[in-house]
Motif scaffolding. Sequence first.
Motif, PDB file in Angstrom:
ATOM      1  N   SER A 204       0.832  -1.205   0.000  1.00 47.00           N
ATOM      2  CA  SER A 204       0.000   0.000   0.000  1.00 47.00           C
ATOM      3  C   SER A 204       0.867   1.256   0.000  1.00 47.00           C
ATOM      4  O   SER A 204       0.484   2.297  -0.551  1.00 47.00           O
ATOM      5  CB  SER A 204      -0.945   0.009   1.204  1.00 47.00           C
ATOM      6  OG  SER A 204      -1.849  -1.071   1.144  1.00 47.00           O
ATOM      7  N   CYS A 205       2.014   1.154   0.623  1.00 46.80           N
ATOM      8  CA  CYS A 205       2.973   2.263   0.616  1.00 46.80           C
ATOM      9  C   CYS A 205       3.415   2.590  -0.801  1.00 46.80           C
ATOM     10  O   CYS A 205       3.481   3.762  -1.195  1.00 46.80           O
ATOM     11  CB  CYS A 205       4.159   1.892   1.494  1.00 46.80           C
ATOM     12  SG  CYS A 205       5.461   3.126   1.551  1.00 46.80           S
ATOM     13  N   VAL A 206       3.708   1.568  -1.596  1.00 49.97           N
ATOM     14  CA  VAL A 206       4.115   1.790  -2.991  1.00 49.97           C
ATOM     15  C   VAL A 206       2.986   2.424  -3.788  1.00 49.97           C
ATOM     16  O   VAL A 206       3.211   3.332  -4.590  1.00 49.97           O
ATOM     17  CB  VAL A 206       4.570   0.463  -3.636  1.00 49.97           C
ATOM     18  CG1 VAL A 206       4.758   0.625  -5.134  1.00 49.97           C
ATOM     19  CG2 VAL A 206       5.872  -0.012  -2.998  1.00 49.97           C
ATOM     20  N   LEU A 207       1.746   1.960  -3.581  1.00 46.68           N
ATOM     21  CA  LEU A 207       0.622   2.589  -4.268  1.00 46.68           C
ATOM     22  C   LEU A 207       0.534   4.071  -3.909  1.00 46.68           C
ATOM     23  O   LEU A 207       0.287   4.921  -4.777  1.00 46.68           O
ATOM     24  CB  LEU A 207      -0.684   1.887  -3.895  1.00 46.68           C
ATOM     25  CG  LEU A 207      -0.905   0.453  -4.373  1.00 46.68           C
ATOM     26  CD1 LEU A 207      -2.296  -0.022  -3.978  1.00 46.68           C
ATOM     27  CD2 LEU A 207      -0.719   0.324  -5.871  1.00 46.68           C
ATOM     28  N   ALA A 208       0.723   4.397  -2.633  1.00 47.68           N
ATOM     29  CA  ALA A 208       0.658   5.797  -2.211  1.00 47.68           C
ATOM     30  C   ALA A 208       1.782   6.612  -2.858  1.00 47.68           C
ATOM     31  O   ALA A 208       1.551   7.736  -3.328  1.00 47.68           O
ATOM     32  CB  ALA A 208       0.738   5.888  -0.691  1.00 47.68           C
ATOM     33  N   TRP A 209       2.999   6.074  -2.872  1.00 45.03           N
ATOM     34  CA  TRP A 209       4.110   6.791  -3.518  1.00 45.03           C
ATOM     35  C   TRP A 209       3.827   7.050  -4.993  1.00 45.03           C
ATOM     36  O   TRP A 209       4.088   8.143  -5.502  1.00 45.03           O
ATOM     37  CB  TRP A 209       5.397   5.976  -3.368  1.00 45.03           C
ATOM     38  CG  TRP A 209       5.982   5.996  -1.991  1.00 45.03           C
ATOM     39  CD1 TRP A 209       5.728   6.899  -0.998  1.00 45.03           C
ATOM     40  CD2 TRP A 209       6.931   5.067  -1.458  1.00 45.03           C
ATOM     41  NE1 TRP A 209       6.463   6.592   0.122  1.00 45.03           N
ATOM     42  CE2 TRP A 209       7.221   5.478  -0.121  1.00 45.03           C
ATOM     43  CE3 TRP A 209       7.578   3.941  -1.964  1.00 45.03           C
ATOM     44  CZ2 TRP A 209       8.112   4.790   0.687  1.00 45.03           C
ATOM     45  CZ3 TRP A 209       8.469   3.256  -1.144  1.00 45.03           C
ATOM     46  CH2 TRP A 209       8.732   3.669   0.156  1.00 45.03           C
ATOM     47  N   LEU A 210       3.277   6.043  -5.676  1.00 49.22           N
ATOM     48  CA  LEU A 210       2.973   6.228  -7.097  1.00 49.22           C
ATOM     49  C   LEU A 210       1.852   7.247  -7.289  1.00 49.22           C
ATOM     50  O   LEU A 210       1.866   8.023  -8.258  1.00 49.22           O
ATOM     51  CB  LEU A 210       2.595   4.893  -7.728  1.00 49.22           C
ATOM     52  CG  LEU A 210       3.744   3.904  -7.908  1.00 49.22           C
ATOM     53  CD1 LEU A 210       3.226   2.559  -8.398  1.00 49.22           C
ATOM     54  CD2 LEU A 210       4.785   4.457  -8.884  1.00 49.22           C
ATOM     55  N   GLY A 211       0.867   7.235  -6.382  1.00 51.36           N
ATOM     56  CA  GLY A 211      -0.192   8.235  -6.471  1.00 51.36           C
ATOM     57  C   GLY A 211       0.351   9.646  -6.341  1.00 51.36           C
ATOM     58  O   GLY A 211       0.002  10.538  -7.124  1.00 51.36           O
ATOM     59  N   TRP A 212       1.248   9.870  -5.380  1.00 48.88           N
ATOM     60  CA  TRP A 212       1.826  11.199  -5.199  1.00 48.88           C
ATOM     61  C   TRP A 212       2.751  11.559  -6.351  1.00 48.88           C
ATOM     62  O   TRP A 212       2.792  12.723  -6.784  1.00 48.88           O
ATOM     63  CB  TRP A 212       2.588  11.267  -3.871  1.00 48.88           C
ATOM     64  CG  TRP A 212       1.686  11.406  -2.690  1.00 48.88           C
ATOM     65  CD1 TRP A 212       1.559  10.569  -1.626  1.00 48.88           C
ATOM     66  CD2 TRP A 212       0.770  12.486  -2.454  1.00 48.88           C
ATOM     67  NE1 TRP A 212       0.624  11.048  -0.744  1.00 48.88           N
ATOM     68  CE2 TRP A 212       0.123  12.230  -1.223  1.00 48.88           C
ATOM     69  CE3 TRP A 212       0.429  13.638  -3.167  1.00 48.88           C
ATOM     70  CZ2 TRP A 212      -0.843  13.079  -0.693  1.00 48.88           C
ATOM     71  CZ3 TRP A 212      -0.540  14.490  -2.638  1.00 48.88           C
ATOM     72  CH2 TRP A 212      -1.160  14.216  -1.419  1.00 48.88           C
TER      73      TRP A 212
END
Length: 508
Positions: free
Chosen positions: A60-68
Motif C-alpha cells: 500500500s505504501c508503494v501505491l501511495a508513492w505512485l499516487g503522489w
Amino acid sequence: MNLAPLDVAAERIALWIAKPSQMVRDLFGIEPDRWQTRALDAFPTQPRMALQACKGPGKSCVLAWLGWNFLLTRPEPAIGATSISGDNLKANLWTELGRWRSYRAPGLPLGHSTLLERLFEQTKSQIYAKEYPATWKLDARTWPKDADEIQIGNALAGLHAKYVMWLFDESGAAPLAILPTMEGIFAGDPVEAHIVQAGNPLNRSGALFHASNTARELWFVIEITADPDDPERTPRVSAEHARAQLKQYGRDNPWMLVSIFGKFPPSSINALIGDDEVIASMKRYYREHEIGVAAKVIAADVARQGDDASVIFRRRGLQCFPLEVHRNINGTQGAGRVARIWNDWQADGCFIDMTGGWGTSWFDQLVNLGKAPIGVEFAGAAHQSSRYYNKRAEMYFDAVEWIKRGGALPLPAGIEPQATELFKALTRVTYTFKGDRFLLQDKVQFKDEHGFSPDEADSFVMTFAEPISPRGQVLRGPPPSAASSGYDSFRELDKAQGGAYDSRDPYR
C-alpha cells in the motif's frame, strides 16, 4: 502548477517522472526496498502493473508513492483510488496517502519535506491541487457493501483525463468484474494511463489472479515473498518469524503460501461469513415464547496462553445470551462458574474445549461436581468427515448456517456490532479446501495474523458440537428454570440489550 518557488527545478521533476524511486529519496529521505524500487521505476513504462504480495511487505505504501508521483509530476491528472471495500480503503491506502502528504523527512530541506502538504489538500474522499481543485485530483471511489456488478461499475465509471490512473488496493479478494470498468481509462487516446493493483493472492477467480495468470501477457507482475531462504525477500517481514511459521505449519499450508510466499493456494481463501449477516444477527432479539422447547446449551472455550481468555457461552435454539469472558481463571474456578450456570439455568448439556488438554482440569472438576460435560477436540474428526477436514471446520460452518437461518448473537447495550471481538472473529475467519474438504485457518495462525485469539467465536461455535435434546420443557408458562431458581435468562438478555423485559408479558 508552478514548482519554481518551491525550489524544485524542472530537471528534477523530469527525473521524478522517469524514476519515481528518486522522488521517494528526495521528498522522504527513504531508500525503498529492492522490490519497491523495481516497482516504482517500472511504473512509467508499464500501463498495467500487479503487485502479488505476501502479508506485510509495504505494498500500500508503494501505491501511495505512485499516487503522489503522478499527482506531482503530470499536468491535471485524474486518479481513482479504490479497494475491496470502503472501510479497507479508508484504513489502508487513504491513510497511507495522508501519511506521506504530511511526512517530515529529517535532515532534508523544509521546501522538499513540506512540498506535498503545501501543494495539495486532502479530505475524506479527495486529494486535490490547491491551485486547480476541479481538474487536478485523486478521488476515493467506493460502493455499498451489497452492490452488484452493475452498481460497482457505475461507482468506478467516469474517470477520464489526458493523464489518468487507477490505484487498486487489496485486489486479491476483489471480483474480476471491477477490471473491465477500470480498463475504460485506456479509451479516448490518453497521453498516459495506468492501472496499478496490489493484493495478497487469496482468490483464484478475482482481479489479481486474472492479472497474474489469465492475462499475464498484458500485465507487469511483481511477486513479493517473505520466504526466509529467498535473497530477494522483503525485509519488512522477520525471517525468524517466517521460519517459525513454516516450521509449525509447513510450506504447503494454504495460509503459508499466501502470507509468507505470496503465492496462490490450490483453492481460493474465502471469508466464512459477511459483515452484514453478522450485524443482522446481533440486532435480532427473540422473546421466550418464540424459542419454545429448544435445548439450553453451555460451551466453555478454555484459555491456552496468558493473553487468551476463557469464554463461557450460552445458547437456546435461535437465541444466544450474554457471554462471560474470564482471564487468569484456574480449572477449579472455571468449573465452579460453569456448574453454577448449569444449575441456575438448568442447562441440557455443556461442552468443554479439550483441544491440547487445556480444558482437562475444567472437565475433571465438573465431573467431581456430579456433572456430565462433553469434551470437544477442535482438531478431531468431523461427523461429516468427507465434507469437513476437522471438527473445527464443521462447527464453524454449522454456526454460520444457524446465523443465516435467523440466529440471534449477543450484543452488549451501547456497543456497535463491529466493535465486538465476536464480530471481528466471525468475519475474519477464512476457509479453503484441502482436497474436497473444507479447511479453516488454524486458531494460532489467526491470532498471529489478526493480533487476537478468536476465543469468543470458538466458544459460540462449540454450542453446535453435538445435537442436544431438551429435557421436556412445556410450551406455555414460565420455564422450569425461572420457577425453580429465579434465574431468568431472557430478563438478563433484555437487560443486556438495554430493555426492560417483563416476564409477565411475553409479548412485550
